[in-house]
Write a protein that holds these residues in place. Structure first.
Motif, PDB file in Angstrom:
ATOM      1  N   THR A  19       0.847  -1.186   0.000  1.00  0.00           N
ATOM      2  CA  THR A  19       0.000   0.000   0.000  1.00  0.00           C
ATOM      3  C   THR A  19       0.881   1.233   0.000  1.00  0.00           C
ATOM      4  N   VAL A  20       0.413   2.247  -0.688  1.00  0.00           N
ATOM      5  CA  VAL A  20       1.156   3.496  -0.766  1.00  0.00           C
ATOM      6  C   VAL A  20       0.198   4.622  -0.424  1.00  0.00           C
ATOM      7  N   SER A  21       0.534   5.354   0.622  1.00  0.00           N
ATOM      8  CA  SER A  21      -0.337   6.460   1.011  1.00  0.00           C
ATOM      9  C   SER A  21       0.036   7.753   0.295  1.00  0.00           C
ATOM     10  N   GLN A  22       1.236   7.801  -0.251  1.00  0.00           N
ATOM     11  CA  GLN A  22       1.702   9.014  -0.920  1.00  0.00           C
ATOM     12  C   GLN A  22       2.258   8.648  -2.283  1.00  0.00           C
ATOM     13  N   SER A  23       1.993   9.498  -3.258  1.00  0.00           N
ATOM     14  CA  SER A  23       2.599   9.333  -4.573  1.00  0.00           C
ATOM     15  C   SER A  23       2.763  10.715  -5.193  1.00  0.00           C
ATOM     16  N   VAL A  24       3.572  10.774  -6.226  1.00  0.00           N
ATOM     17  CA  VAL A  24       3.771  12.055  -6.901  1.00  0.00           C
ATOM     18  C   VAL A  24       2.431  12.557  -7.440  1.00  0.00           C
ATOM     19  N   ASP A  25       1.617  11.645  -7.998  1.00  0.00           N
ATOM     20  CA  ASP A  25       0.329  12.054  -8.569  1.00  0.00           C
ATOM     21  C   ASP A  25      -0.615  12.640  -7.535  1.00  0.00           C
ATOM     22  N   THR A  26      -0.641  12.065  -6.335  1.00  0.00           N
ATOM     23  CA  THR A  26      -1.582  12.563  -5.327  1.00  0.00           C
ATOM     24  C   THR A  26      -1.064  13.795  -4.607  1.00  0.00           C
ATOM     25  N   ASN A  27       0.222  14.035  -4.671  1.00  0.00           N
ATOM     26  CA  ASN A  27       0.791  15.142  -3.903  1.00  0.00           C
ATOM     27  C   ASN A  27       1.068  16.402  -4.696  1.00  0.00           C
ATOM     28  N   MET A  28       1.163  16.304  -5.979  1.00  0.00           N
ATOM     29  CA  MET A  28       1.454  17.483  -6.777  1.00  0.00           C
ATOM     30  C   MET A  28       0.149  18.072  -7.286  1.00  0.00           C
ATOM     31  N   PRO A  29       0.013  19.392  -7.217  1.00  0.00           N
ATOM     32  CA  PRO A  29      -1.224  19.992  -7.706  1.00  0.00           C
ATOM     33  C   PRO A  29      -1.407  19.672  -9.185  1.00  0.00           C
ATOM     34  N   SER A  30      -2.611  19.283  -9.553  1.00  0.00           N
ATOM     35  CA  SER A  30      -2.854  18.867 -10.927  1.00  0.00           C
ATOM     36  C   SER A  30      -3.236  20.043 -11.820  1.00  0.00           C
ATOM     37  N   GLU A  31      -3.468  21.179 -11.245  1.00  0.00           N
ATOM     38  CA  GLU A  31      -3.902  22.306 -12.055  1.00  0.00           C
ATOM     39  C   GLU A  31      -2.916  23.460 -11.950  1.00  0.00           C
ATOM     40  N   THR A  32      -2.896  24.257 -12.973  1.00  0.00           N
ATOM     41  CA  THR A  32      -2.066  25.448 -12.984  1.00  0.00           C
ATOM     42  C   THR A  32      -2.827  26.545 -12.255  1.00  0.00           C
ATOM     43  N   SER A  33      -2.129  27.321 -11.459  1.00  0.00           N
ATOM     44  CA  SER A  33      -2.774  28.391 -10.711  1.00  0.00           C
ATOM     45  C   SER A  33      -3.295  29.459 -11.650  1.00  0.00           C
ATOM     46  N   THR A  34      -4.495  29.912 -11.363  1.00  0.00           N
ATOM     47  CA  THR A  34      -5.128  30.928 -12.198  1.00  0.00           C
ATOM     48  C   THR A  34      -5.600  32.099 -11.348  1.00  0.00           C
ATOM     49  N   VAL A  35      -6.010  33.150 -12.035  1.00  0.00           N
ATOM     50  CA  VAL A  35      -6.561  34.332 -11.384  1.00  0.00           C
ATOM     51  C   VAL A  35      -7.805  33.952 -10.580  1.00  0.00           C
ATOM     52  N   ALA A  36      -8.564  32.990 -11.068  1.00  0.00           N
ATOM     53  CA  ALA A  36      -9.779  32.543 -10.371  1.00  0.00           C
ATOM     54  C   ALA A  36      -9.469  32.076  -8.951  1.00  0.00           C
ATOM     55  N   LEU A 158       3.107  31.864  -2.789  1.00  0.00           N
ATOM     56  CA  LEU A 158       3.709  31.423  -1.529  1.00  0.00           C
ATOM     57  C   LEU A 158       2.881  30.322  -0.876  1.00  0.00           C
ATOM     58  N   LEU A 159       1.559  30.465  -0.901  1.00  0.00           N
ATOM     59  CA  LEU A 159       0.680  29.418  -0.367  1.00  0.00           C
ATOM     60  C   LEU A 159       0.892  28.102  -1.107  1.00  0.00           C
ATOM     61  N   GLU A 160       1.027  28.193  -2.418  1.00  0.00           N
ATOM     62  CA  GLU A 160       1.240  26.984  -3.219  1.00  0.00           C
ATOM     63  C   GLU A 160       2.596  26.356  -2.924  1.00  0.00           C
ATOM     64  N   LEU A 161       3.621  27.167  -2.766  1.00  0.00           N
ATOM     65  CA  LEU A 161       4.944  26.638  -2.438  1.00  0.00           C
ATOM     66  C   LEU A 161       4.933  25.970  -1.067  1.00  0.00           C
ATOM     67  N   LEU A 166       5.007  20.921   1.943  1.00  0.00           N
ATOM     68  CA  LEU A 166       4.365  19.983   2.867  1.00  0.00           C
ATOM     69  C   LEU A 166       4.151  18.633   2.195  1.00  0.00           C
ATOM     70  N   GLN A 167       3.703  18.653   0.958  1.00  0.00           N
ATOM     71  CA  GLN A 167       3.465  17.404   0.232  1.00  0.00           C
ATOM     72  C   GLN A 167       4.775  16.637   0.024  1.00  0.00           C
ATOM     73  N   MET A 168       5.844  17.324  -0.287  1.00  0.00           N
ATOM     74  CA  MET A 168       7.136  16.667  -0.461  1.00  0.00           C
ATOM     75  C   MET A 168       7.616  16.042   0.852  1.00  0.00           C
TER      76      MET A 168
END
Length: 174
Positions: A19-36, A158-161, A166-168
């Motif tokens: 079992t793996v609780s962490q992976s690159v796919d689950t820990n990296m944001p899948s979307e690019t940050s936008t103005v929204a 900064l929030l994203e970093l 934390l995810q890393m």
């Protein structure tokens, strides 16, 4: 002491698969940050003045709201300009003691660069840097949807970093 809900494995139990609780796919944001993303956190409040308002009125609003720029809108609420602290300071240097009674329309920047909620933060930051301005109105479906500042973009990044860090750390610890 083990929790009461814990039961030790017995001889007949099957060995659990990996079992793996962490992976690159689950820990990296899948979307690019936008103005929204910024507007979700900040809100879509638009603080504005009219072109016929005095600079004194605009300065009072800037001070009261603790902001660095105001959008200038017509009677229908359409964007026609932006008035920043820099615009006011430049005029103060040109007309000392005579600036506050002047009208906003004489100081505002008319060619306003805008962005869309779907724009990436990287592209917005590049536009602000290249144009040497710190505030950008957001237009959605032809209408004002808010305004973001370079500080908003930096804070979001900064929030994203922080999240990525934390995810890393979680990936390393497991």
């Amino acid at each position: 002491m083990a929790p009461s809900s814990y039961q030790q494995p017995s001889r007949g139990d099957k060995k659990p698969g990996k079992t793996v609780s962490q992976s690159v796919d689950t820990n990296m944001p899948s979307e690019t940050s936008t103005v929204a993303k910024i507007l979700e956190r900040k809100g879509k409040v638009v603080i504005s003045v009219r072109p016929g308002d005095t600079v004194a009125t605009a300065v009072g609003i800037l001070r009261e709201k603790h902001i660095g720029a105001l959008l200038v809108v017509d009677e229908a609420g359409a964007l026609i300009g932006i008035l920043s602290e820099r615009d006011i300071v430049r005029k103060l240097a040109e007309t000392p003691g005579q600036t506050l009674p002047q009208l906003v329309e004489g100081l505002m920047t008319r060619d306003v660069v805008t962005c869309d909620p779907a724009d990436t933060l990287d592209s917005v930051l590049k536009g602000m840097n290249d144009g040497r301005f710190r505030h950008m109105p957001v237009i959605e479906a032809g209408k004002l949807a808010g305004m973001i500042s370079i500080g908003d973009v930096v804070n979001q990044r900064l929030l994203e970093l922080e999240y990525e860090s934390l995810q890393m750390k979680q990936m390393i610890v497991g």
